[in-house]
Design a protein around this motif. Structure first.
Motif, short mmCIF file in Angstrom:
data_model
loop_
_atom_site.label_atom_id
_atom_site.label_comp_id
_atom_site.label_asym_id
_atom_site.label_seq_id
_atom_site.Cartn_x
_atom_site.Cartn_y
_atom_site.Cartn_z
N VAL A 84 45.85 -5.95 -7.55
CA VAL A 84 46.25 -5.13 -6.57
C VAL A 84 46.57 -6.04 -5.36
O VAL A 84 46.34 -7.26 -5.29
N ALA A 85 47.41 -5.73 -4.24
CA ALA A 85 47.67 -6.39 -3.32
C ALA A 85 47.59 -5.90 -1.92
O ALA A 85 47.33 -4.78 -1.74
N GLY A 86 47.81 -6.63 -0.86
CA GLY A 86 47.56 -6.14 0.42
C GLY A 86 47.61 -7.01 1.53
O GLY A 86 47.99 -8.17 1.28
N ILE A 87 47.30 -6.70 2.79
CA ILE A 87 47.30 -7.47 4.02
C ILE A 87 46.34 -7.21 4.96
O ILE A 87 45.89 -5.91 5.22
N ALA A 91 39.82 -5.73 12.89
CA ALA A 91 40.69 -6.07 11.68
C ALA A 91 41.12 -4.59 11.31
O ALA A 91 40.53 -3.62 11.18
N ALA A 92 42.47 -4.73 10.75
CA ALA A 92 42.95 -3.60 9.80
C ALA A 92 43.32 -4.07 8.38
O ALA A 92 43.69 -5.29 8.26
N LEU A 93 43.18 -3.27 7.61
CA LEU A 93 43.74 -3.86 5.94
C LEU A 93 44.49 -2.62 5.26
O LEU A 93 44.16 -1.55 5.59
N ILE A 94 45.65 -2.88 4.72
CA ILE A 94 46.59 -2.19 3.90
C ILE A 94 46.29 -2.60 2.47
O ILE A 94 46.67 -3.90 2.24
N LEU A 95 45.94 -1.65 1.39
CA LEU A 95 46.12 -1.85 0.08
C LEU A 95 47.03 -1.44 -0.35
O LEU A 95 47.60 -0.14 -0.14
N ASN A 96 48.24 -2.07 -1.45
CA ASN A 96 49.15 -1.63 -1.93
C ASN A 96 49.13 -1.67 -3.39
O ASN A 96 48.49 -2.67 -4.01
N SER A 97 49.73 -0.48 -4.10
CA SER A 97 49.65 -0.54 -5.61
C SER A 97 50.76 -1.89 -5.94
O SER A 97 51.75 -1.77 -5.52
N GLU A 118 52.00 -1.37 -8.99
CA GLU A 118 53.08 -0.50 -9.87
C GLU A 118 54.29 -0.05 -8.93
O GLU A 118 55.13 -0.11 -9.54
N THR A 119 53.99 0.63 -7.63
CA THR A 119 55.09 1.08 -6.97
C THR A 119 55.16 0.25 -5.61
O THR A 119 56.31 0.42 -5.12
N GLY A 120 54.66 -0.74 -5.21
CA GLY A 120 54.57 -1.35 -3.78
C GLY A 120 53.94 -0.30 -2.85
O GLY A 120 53.94 -0.93 -1.64
N ARG A 121 53.85 0.80 -3.13
CA ARG A 121 53.40 1.78 -1.97
C ARG A 121 51.99 1.45 -1.59
O ARG A 121 51.10 1.15 -2.26
N PRO A 122 51.73 1.89 0.03
CA PRO A 122 50.39 1.74 0.31
C PRO A 122 49.50 2.82 -0.42
O PRO A 122 49.95 4.07 -0.53
N MET A 123 48.28 2.23 -0.77
CA MET A 123 47.20 3.35 -1.31
C MET A 123 46.15 3.60 -0.27
O MET A 123 45.66 4.82 -0.34
N ALA A 124 45.92 2.72 0.68
CA ALA A 124 44.62 2.86 1.63
C ALA A 124 44.97 1.85 2.85
O ALA A 124 45.58 0.96 2.78
N MET A 125 44.63 2.48 3.99
CA MET A 125 44.53 1.59 5.14
C MET A 125 42.96 1.94 5.69
O MET A 125 42.55 3.10 5.83
N MET A 126 42.42 0.72 5.97
CA MET A 126 41.11 0.76 6.43
C MET A 126 40.78 -0.21 7.50
O MET A 126 41.43 -1.09 7.68
N GLU A 127 39.83 0.24 8.31
CA GLU A 127 39.24 -0.55 9.23
C GLU A 127 38.43 -1.92 8.54
O GLU A 127 37.84 -1.71 7.32
#
Length: 341
Positions: A72-75, A94-100, A102-111
Motif C-alpha cells: 500500500v502507498a500513501g502520504i 495531520a491528514a493522511l491519504i492511502l492509495n491503492s 493496483e490503480t493508484g487511486r485514493p482508498m481512504a483519507m483520515m485524520e
C-alpha cells in the motif's frame, strides 16, 4: 473493476478504532521495520515546508510505499506548531491519504495526528523492548510531557507490564502535573513522580524517553544515568554531537536520520562518517544486527520517524473501519472519464 469509493475517517473515529489495539499496532510497526530492512519500501525525501521568521513551525510531507504483505502507498501531511500550546490547541495536526497500488487511486483519507503519535510511541517501545531486557524495567523516565511521550508511555506499559513508577520532567511543572493526571487514567496502578530537573529524572530509570520540542542540541552529558541505560531520543535534536558519539547508536534509517540537522546528522558531519551508528531497528528485528557494544555506557535510539509506519498503522485503521463499518464512504469521489464529461 476497482471501486472509485473513498473512505473518510475523522479524528474521533480513528481514536475509537485504535483504542485497545496496542498489540495490532506494535505488530504492524514491527512488520514495517522488517520489510524496510529487506528493501521492500520506497520513501522519497520528506518535504519540509518552513515559514519566514518561524524557527520551530513546519509542515512535513511524508510519502511512502510499504511492500510485503501490506502493498500500500500513501502520504502524510503533518504540521508541528509548538506555539499552538499557548493557544490551547494541539501542537501537531495531520491528514493522511492511502492509495491503492493496483490503480493508484485514493482508498481512504483520515485524520492522522493520532496515527502519527501512536506509531511513534509504538516504534519507541518496540525498540526499547529489544534493547533493554524486560526484567530490568520497573520504572521509566519521560522527559517532555506532551502527547508523544503519553503515547510512548501507553506502548511501554504494553511491552513492560511490570512497570511500577513513571518519573516525569518538563520545563513546565503544570504540564508535568497534567501528564500525571492523564497517566493515572491510562494506568491507575502506576505511580507518577515529577522530578525537578532533567538530571534527577535521568538517574531514576533504565529507560529514558525524550520527546521535547527542541530544535537545537541543548544536552551535553548524561551524567548519572543508570548502567547501560536505553535513551529513546524521539525528539532527535536534544543531544550534542559529542554526546551522540559516546553512545551505542541505533536508528530506524541511517540516511534519513543523517539529515535535517538532527543530532545524529550533526555527529556525522563532525565525524566525517556515520560509522558510530551500530545498526537499525529493522536489522535487529530481523536478526541481522551486530551485537550490542558493551563498551558504550548507554544506548541511544534515534528514530527519524518513517512514513512507512504511518502507512502501516493507517492500513490497520482502514481494515478495522471496513470490518466495523465506521466512517463515511464517498462512492463517486472521482470524476467520470473525460470522454463522458
Amino acid at each position: 473493476m476497482a471501486s472509485d469509493g473513498v473512505m473518510l475517517l475523522q479524528g474521533e473515529e480513528v481514536n475509537e478504532l485504535l483504542m485497545g489495539q496496542e498489540a495490532a499496532i506494535l505488530d504492524a510497526v514491527k512488520r514495517a521495520y522488517q520489510i524496510h530492512a529487506c528493501h521492500q519500501t520506497d520513501m522519497p525525501p520528506d518535504g519540509f515546508l518552513r515559514f519566514p521568521g518561524k524557527e520551530r513551525e513546519r509542515i512535513i510531507a511524508k510519502v511512502a510505499y510499504l511492500g510485503g504483505d501490506f502493498d500500500v502507498a500513501g502520504i502524510k501531511w503533518v504540521s508541528s506548531f509548538p506555539g499552538n500550546l499557548e493557544l490551547g490547541l494541539e501542537r501537531a495536526s495531520a491528514a493522511l491519504i492511502l492509495n491503492s497500488t493496483e490503480t493508484g487511486r485514493p482508498m481512504a483519507m483520515m485524520e492522522s495526528s493520532i496515527i502519527s503519535a501512536r506509531r511513534t510511541g509504538a516504534g519507541a517501545a518496540l525498540a526499547a523492548r529489544h534493547l533493554c531486557p524486560q526484567e530490568r524495567v520497573t520504572s521509566l523516565a519521560l522527559v517532555g510531557c506532551g502527547l508523544i511521550n503519553f503515547e510512548t508511555l501507553r506502548f511501554l506499559l504494553s511491552v513492560y507490564p511490570m512497570i511500577e513508577t513513571v518519573h516525569l520532567y518538563d520545563l513546565s511543572a503544570e504540564r508535568a502535573q497534567q501528564f500525571c493526571r492523564k497517566a493515572r487514567q491510562l494506568a491507575p496502578e502506576v505511580h507518577c513522580e515529577v522530578q525537578a530537573t532533567f538530571e534527577a529524572a535521568l538517574k531514576t530509570s533504565p529507560i529514558v524517553a525524550m520527546a521535547t520540542t527542541a530544535v537545537t542540541p541543548h544536552i551535553d552529558s548524561l551524567t548519572g544515568h543508570q548502567d547501560h541505560a536505553v535513551v529513546l531520543h524521539t525528539s532527535l535534536r536534544d543531544f550534542s554531537p559529542q554526546l551522540i558519539r559516546q553512545g551505542d547508536n541505533v536508528v530506524d534509517d541511517i540516511d534519513k536520520v543523517c539529515s535535517n540537522q538532527t543530532s545524529v546528522h550533526l555527529a556525522a558531519e563532525q565525524a566525517g562518517n556515520h560509522d558510530f551508528i551500530r545498526t537499525t531497528i529493522g536489522d535487529i528485528l530481523n536478526g541481522d544486527a551486530p551485537e550490542l557494544d558493551e563498551t558504550k555506557p548507554f544506548v541511544i535510539y534515534s528514530p527519524f520517524g518513517l512514513g512507512i509506519l504511518d502507512i502501516a498503522v493507517a492500513h490497520v485503521t482502514y481494515q478495522l473501519a471496513k470490518e466495523q463499518q465506521v466512517g463515511m464512504s464517498f462512492e463517486s469521489f472521482l470524476p467520470k472519464s473525460w470522454l463522458e464529461r
